[in-house]
Design an enzyme around this catalytic site. Structure first.
Site, mmCIF file in Angstrom:
data_model
loop_
_atom_site.group_PDB
_atom_site.id
_atom_site.type_symbol
_atom_site.label_atom_id
_atom_site.label_comp_id
_atom_site.label_asym_id
_atom_site.label_seq_id
_atom_site.Cartn_x
_atom_site.Cartn_y
_atom_site.Cartn_z
ATOM 1 N N ARG A 124 0.803 -1.225 0.000
ATOM 2 C CA ARG A 124 0.000 0.000 0.000
ATOM 3 C C ARG A 124 0.835 1.273 0.000
ATOM 4 N NH1 ARG A 124 -3.408 -1.508 5.121
ATOM 5 N NH2 ARG A 124 -1.266 -2.065 5.618
ATOM 6 N N HIS B 288 4.024 -28.194 8.651
ATOM 7 C CA HIS B 288 5.386 -28.734 8.568
ATOM 8 C C HIS B 288 5.496 -30.167 9.080
ATOM 9 C CE1 HIS B 288 6.310 -24.655 7.697
ATOM 10 N NE2 HIS B 288 6.345 -24.230 8.932
HETATM 11 N N1 LIG Z 1 7.942 -13.407 7.964
HETATM 12 C C1 LIG Z 1 8.158 -14.686 7.823
HETATM 13 O O1 LIG Z 1 9.274 -15.195 8.003
HETATM 14 C C2 LIG Z 1 7.037 -15.608 7.418
HETATM 15 C C3 LIG Z 1 7.259 -17.002 7.423
HETATM 16 C C4 LIG Z 1 6.225 -17.858 7.008
HETATM 17 C C5 LIG Z 1 5.027 -17.318 6.582
HETATM 18 N N2 LIG Z 1 4.837 -15.982 6.586
HETATM 19 C C6 LIG Z 1 3.552 -15.474 6.079
HETATM 20 O O2 LIG Z 1 3.824 -14.534 5.041
HETATM 21 C C7 LIG Z 1 2.867 -13.511 5.054
HETATM 22 C C8 LIG Z 1 3.559 -12.156 5.189
HETATM 23 O O3 LIG Z 1 4.255 -12.117 6.411
HETATM 24 P P1 LIG Z 1 5.263 -10.932 6.804
HETATM 25 O O4 LIG Z 1 5.941 -11.376 8.042
HETATM 26 O O5 LIG Z 1 6.101 -10.525 5.660
HETATM 27 O O6 LIG Z 1 4.228 -9.751 7.162
HETATM 28 P P2 LIG Z 1 4.520 -8.192 7.270
HETATM 29 O O7 LIG Z 1 5.945 -7.908 7.589
HETATM 30 O O8 LIG Z 1 3.471 -7.646 8.147
HETATM 31 O O9 LIG Z 1 4.263 -7.659 5.776
HETATM 32 C C9 LIG Z 1 2.982 -7.549 5.220
HETATM 33 C C10 LIG Z 1 3.099 -6.887 3.846
HETATM 34 O O10 LIG Z 1 1.789 -6.770 3.274
HETATM 35 C C11 LIG Z 1 1.569 -5.425 2.858
HETATM 36 N N3 LIG Z 1 0.127 -5.173 2.970
HETATM 37 C C12 LIG Z 1 -0.627 -5.171 4.104
HETATM 38 N N4 LIG Z 1 -1.923 -4.901 3.802
HETATM 39 C C13 LIG Z 1 -1.979 -4.736 2.465
HETATM 40 C C14 LIG Z 1 -3.039 -4.442 1.553
HETATM 41 N N5 LIG Z 1 -4.309 -4.222 1.963
HETATM 42 N N6 LIG Z 1 -2.746 -4.356 0.238
HETATM 43 C C15 LIG Z 1 -1.477 -4.544 -0.208
HETATM 44 N N7 LIG Z 1 -0.443 -4.832 0.605
HETATM 45 C C16 LIG Z 1 -0.688 -4.918 1.928
HETATM 46 C C17 LIG Z 1 2.429 -4.597 3.808
HETATM 47 O O11 LIG Z 1 2.818 -3.356 3.296
HETATM 48 P P3 LIG Z 1 1.884 -2.026 3.460
HETATM 49 O O12 LIG Z 1 1.585 -1.909 4.919
HETATM 50 O O13 LIG Z 1 2.705 -0.904 2.900
HETATM 51 O O14 LIG Z 1 0.692 -2.272 2.644
HETATM 52 C C18 LIG Z 1 3.671 -5.491 3.877
HETATM 53 O O15 LIG Z 1 4.467 -5.314 2.722
HETATM 54 C C19 LIG Z 1 1.904 -13.848 6.198
HETATM 55 O O16 LIG Z 1 0.853 -14.605 5.669
HETATM 56 C C20 LIG Z 1 2.754 -14.716 7.118
HETATM 57 O O17 LIG Z 1 1.952 -15.594 7.893
HETATM 58 C C21 LIG Z 1 5.823 -15.110 6.985
#
Ligand SMILES: NC(=O)c1ccc[n+]([C@@H]2O[C@H](COP(=O)([O-])OP(=O)(O)OC[C@H]3O[C@@H](n4cnc5c(N)ncnc54)[C@H](OP(=O)(O)O)[C@@H]3O)[C@@H](O)[C@H]2O)c1
Length: 492
Positions: A51, A242
């Site tokens: 966003r 997992h």
């Molecule tokens: N982090 C990990 O290591 C990990 C591991 C396994 C699985 N996951 C999964 O991967 C996913 C992402 O995790 P994350 O840790 O990267 O989360 P995060 O750090 O909170 O990142 C979320 C991303 O989504 C964007 N976003 C949020 N709302 C949005 C919207 N309405 N439209 C477009 N973009 C939007 C955010 O940017 P803006 O706020 O600028 O929109 C940000 O880039 C989740 O499902 C999580 O369960 C993550």
């Protein structure tokens, strides 16, 4: 030792959530490594989307920063990094409101004939909205795929809804449900050990295997993921995906080929053959735990509830289960599963414990004969050890010794070991779904997990406390020791 690098077809990877933690920590570094190895042509594009307003240059600067932060200096080359950064661009869009999607459509127009992959690195409640937008803006070409991260739902009903929403935009052969454990070298090696050797398969059954242990232990706490974790717990967060996937690869019948659907058909049969754990037996074969304050490598650590900044929580940060696969091959062979946070060590491993020999020809005093064990370690130090009995070398007479035949990859092969995401991100481009979960697998896993959750709810039992930095509650030790077995510990 060298390995063959086959470049993939040109692609556009659209990472929705491109500014998030997963993208910066895992996805961008993984794509950089494949690019540096010559596997990704220069005319590929990585388009970050989220966003916040950002120019291409700002997203490129963020990418550079992420690569510097998450790739060791020795594995990074500045000139290559600059070439990679040129492939990266950014579009601001909102999954919920539809704002910005026409900009993405315009950016993609020039790559209409390329392979196109949408990586949904966002919270799962946005998956449905994003797929609807992708359809609405006619962004699905025959060469398009979508990658979704766990969790797919939080129970069977919600998983079906998520799968339905994705299924309205994509066909099943375009959907890649990622479980990064399946991209690990040792996990792929498990299939080669089983089906590329004559040695193991004839013994791979209840006549020769006593039991199997699968441990995925983390030493860290919940950290900043507290809100997500407290609504989820270890059973949903780790076991449903997992640990059950690992169990399937150990237990499945030989697939007809390595083709995605052959492997997934066999895994599905195992999920369906799991003996139910429900109100009748849950208290006997499952253990829930929650860490209290204790000590870890970095000194004193707070309790789970303190990390949450709350007074109490009923969420489990540890779970141990005794699972059984009710089929001819595995009847009577327990699969002990355990996973948790703030445990004594960060280790993930599969232990296949063979039965004891039927009769010893060696006199007492020559040493104990330990049953053979095959230990596959996923992290850290990926590798395989086959524990066997040998004669203790030397002139001291017949003395027996239990030693590992060490097949540690780091020592045997002088190459950089790719992260799971490197393999998986390019499997998406190659259209290879073998290491991804099919819809029916995810739903079968939830169908087994749901009754455990319901049984725990019905019993209203709080998770047993364990001290941070230990191996979980004493009930988890009792779970296996009641059967005359112990959790595997590496001792020489
Ligand atoms: N982090 C990990 O290591 C990990 C591991 C396994 C699985 N996951 C999964 O991967 C996913 C992402 O995790 P994350 O840790 O990267 O989360 P995060 O750090 O909170 O990142 C979320 C991303 O989504 C964007 N976003 C949020 N709302 C949005 C919207 N309405 N439209 C477009 N973009 C939007 C955010 O940017 P803006 O706020 O600028 O929109 C940000 O880039 C989740 O499902 C999580 O369960 C993550």
């Amino acid at each position: 030792m060298t390995y063959r690098v086959i470049p993939v077809e040109p692609f556009d990877y659209i990472v929705i959530g491109g500014t998030g933690d997963l993208a910066r920590r895992k996805l961008l570094p993984a794509l950089y490594h494949r690019f540096a190895d010559g596997q990704i042509p220069d005319n590929c594009r990585v388009i970050g989307a989220s966003r916040r307003a950002m120019s291409n240059e700002e997203f490129q600067a963020m990418t550079r920063q992420a690569l510097k932060e998450f790739i060791d200096g020795g594995a990074r080359d500045d000139a290559t990094m600059e070439r990679f950064v040129k492939t990266v661009s950014y579009v601001a869009l909102d999954a919920a409101s539809g704002e910005g999607w026409s900009d993405l459509a315009a950016a993609l127009a020039s790559g209409a004939n390329k392979i196109r992959a949408f990586y949904l690195a966002v919270a799962p409640d946005l998956f449905g909205d994003i797929c609807a937008r992708i359809s609405e803006f006619a962004l699905v070409t025959p060469q398009t795929r979508v990658v979704i991260e766990k969790p797919v739902g939080r129970d069977l009903e919600s998983a079906k809804k998520v799968n339905d929403a994705i299924g309205r935009a994509f066909t099943e052969d375009q959907i890649f449900r990622i479980d990064h454990y399946l991209g690990k070298e040792t996990v792929q090696n498990l299939m080669v050990l089983r089906f590329g050797n004559m040695l193991y398969e004839p013994l791979w059954n209840s006549a020769h295997i006593d039991h199997v242990q699968i441990t995925v232990a983390e030493s860290i706490g919940v950290g900043s993921r507290g809100d997500y974790y407290d609504a989820t717990g270890a059973l949903r967060d780790m076991v449903q995906n997992h640990l059950l996937q690992l169990l399937c690869l150990v237990a499945m019948e030989p697939p007809e080929s390595i083709d995605a659907n052959s492997v997934r058909d066999e895994k599905l049969k195992i999920l369906k053959a799991l003996k139910p754990i429900d109100r009748d037996n849950a208290l006997a074969v499952s253990v829930r735990g929650q860490y209290r304050a204790g000590a870890a490598n970095d000194g004193a650590v707070p309790a789970y509830v303190e990390e949450l900044q709350s007074d109490r929580s009923n969420t489990e940060t540890f779970v141990a289960l005794k699972a059984e696969v009710a089929n001819w091959r595995w009847a009577g062979v327990p699969f002990y599963l355990r996973t948790g946070k703030r445990l004594a060590e960060r280790v993930s491993e599969i232990v296949v414990a063979f039965k004891p020999i039927p009769h010893s020809i060696f006199p007492t005093g020559t040493g104990t004969i330990h049953p053979n064990k095959l230990v596959m370690r996923l992290q850290p130090d990926e590798g395989v050890k086959q524990w066997i009995m040998i004669k203790d070398p030397g002139p001291g007479g017949m003395q027996l010794r239990h030693v590992p035949l060490d097949m540690s990859f780091a020592d045997a092969f002088d190459i950089r070991h790719p992260e799971a995401y490197e393999r998986l991100l390019l499997d998406v481009i190659r259209g290879n779904q073998t290491l991804f979960m099919r819809r029916d697998e995810v739903e079968a896993a939830w169908a087994w997990i749901d009754p455990i959750l319901q049984a725990w709810d019905a019993a209203r039992i709080a998770p047993s406390a364990y001290t941070a930095g230990t191996w979980g509650p004493s009930a988890a030790i009792a779970l296996i020791e009641r059967d005359g077995r112990t959790w595997h510990e590496e001792t020489l």
